[in-house]
Design a protein around this motif. Structure first.
Motif, PDB file in Angstrom:
ATOM      1  N   TRP A   1       0.842  -1.189   0.000  1.00 18.29           N
ATOM      2  CA  TRP A   1       0.000   0.000   0.000  1.00 18.29           C
ATOM      3  C   TRP A   1       0.875   1.235   0.000  1.00 18.29           C
TER       4      TRP A   1
ATOM      5  N   PRO B 279      -5.262  -4.772 -12.307  1.00 12.92           N
ATOM      6  CA  PRO B 279      -6.250  -3.755 -12.698  1.00 12.92           C
ATOM      7  C   PRO B 279      -5.574  -2.387 -12.743  1.00 12.92           C
TER       8      PRO B 279
ATOM      9  N   HIS C 295      -5.728   0.377 -14.491  1.00 13.02           N
ATOM     10  CA  HIS C 295      -6.481   1.638 -14.517  1.00 13.02           C
ATOM     11  C   HIS C 295      -6.929   2.014 -13.106  1.00 13.02           C
ATOM     12  N   SER C 296      -7.390   1.045 -12.350  1.00 12.68           N
ATOM     13  CA  SER C 296      -7.823   1.288 -10.971  1.00 12.68           C
ATOM     14  C   SER C 296      -6.641   1.634 -10.069  1.00 12.68           C
ATOM     15  N   VAL C 297      -5.538   0.928 -10.246  1.00 15.27           N
ATOM     16  CA  VAL C 297      -4.343   1.202  -9.438  1.00 15.27           C
ATOM     17  C   VAL C 297      -3.837   2.611  -9.732  1.00 15.27           C
ATOM     18  N   ARG C 298      -3.824   2.970 -10.986  1.00 11.07           N
ATOM     19  CA  ARG C 298      -3.370   4.317 -11.382  1.00 11.07           C
ATOM     20  C   ARG C 298      -4.257   5.395 -10.748  1.00 11.07           C
ATOM     21  N   ARG C 299      -5.544   5.207 -10.840  1.00 12.42           N
ATOM     22  CA  ARG C 299      -6.496   6.169 -10.268  1.00 12.42           C
ATOM     23  C   ARG C 299      -6.311   6.259  -8.746  1.00 12.42           C
ATOM     24  N   TYR C 300      -6.196   5.108  -8.092  1.00 12.33           N
ATOM     25  CA  TYR C 300      -6.018   5.072  -6.635  1.00 12.33           C
ATOM     26  C   TYR C 300      -4.741   5.806  -6.217  1.00 12.33           C
TER      27      TYR C 300
ATOM     28  N   THR D 188      -3.010   8.047  -7.885  1.00  9.06           N
ATOM     29  CA  THR D 188      -3.090   9.472  -8.211  1.00  9.06           C
ATOM     30  C   THR D 188      -3.853  10.229  -7.131  1.00  9.06           C
TER      31      THR D 188
ATOM     32  N   TYR E 278      -4.400   9.204  -4.021  1.00  8.20           N
ATOM     33  CA  TYR E 278      -3.640   9.092  -2.772  1.00  8.20           C
ATOM     34  C   TYR E 278      -2.514  10.127  -2.720  1.00  8.20           C
TER      35      TYR E 278
ATOM     36  N   TRP F 191       2.934   5.611 -16.710  1.00  7.18           N
ATOM     37  CA  TRP F 191       1.825   4.949 -17.401  1.00  7.18           C
ATOM     38  C   TRP F 191       2.206   4.621 -18.841  1.00  7.18           C
TER      39      TRP F 191
END
Length: 105
Positions: A10, A30, A32-37, A39, A41, A54
């Motif tokens: 984490w 995943p 796209h989800s990891v990138r969004r999370y 960013t 955070y 990316w």
């Protein structure tokens, strides 16, 4: 034996400058989800010692594949930038401070 649930890192557990390379066509992670999370955070916690790189057109791990010199170069360059920025802040934080045993009373 390798179990994914035992190998989760984490962002709050990252204690040093780090680069995360994600692939847009990853069929395992995943991304796209990891990138969004990551960013969100980074924005909420002011975490500039973590850089997300990316690669929208790559599959899982493809940035490290033979012939992908540019992607590997980009990852290394980002890692060096993050590390040098972090080292610069660490040095600035210590400028003018005398170690405790050397202070005069």
């Amino acid at each position: 034996n390798f179990f994914w649930f035992m190998n989760v890192l984490w962002p709050e557990d990252v204690t040093m400058p780090s680069v995360v390379a994600l692939s847009g066509k990853d069929s395992i992670v995943p991304a796209h989800s990891v990138r969004r999370y990551l960013t969100v955070y980074k924005q909420r916690h002011g975490l500039d010692s973590l850089k997300v790189v990316w690669f929208p057109d790559y599959a899982h791990g493809e940035c490290f594949a033979p012939g992908r010199h540019n992607s590997r170069r980009q990852i290394i360059e980002e890692a060096l930038l993050v590390e040098s920025a972090h080292a610069g802040r660490s040095q600035q934080a210590h400028v003018g401070k005398v170690p405790a045993p050397l202070r005069s009373v």
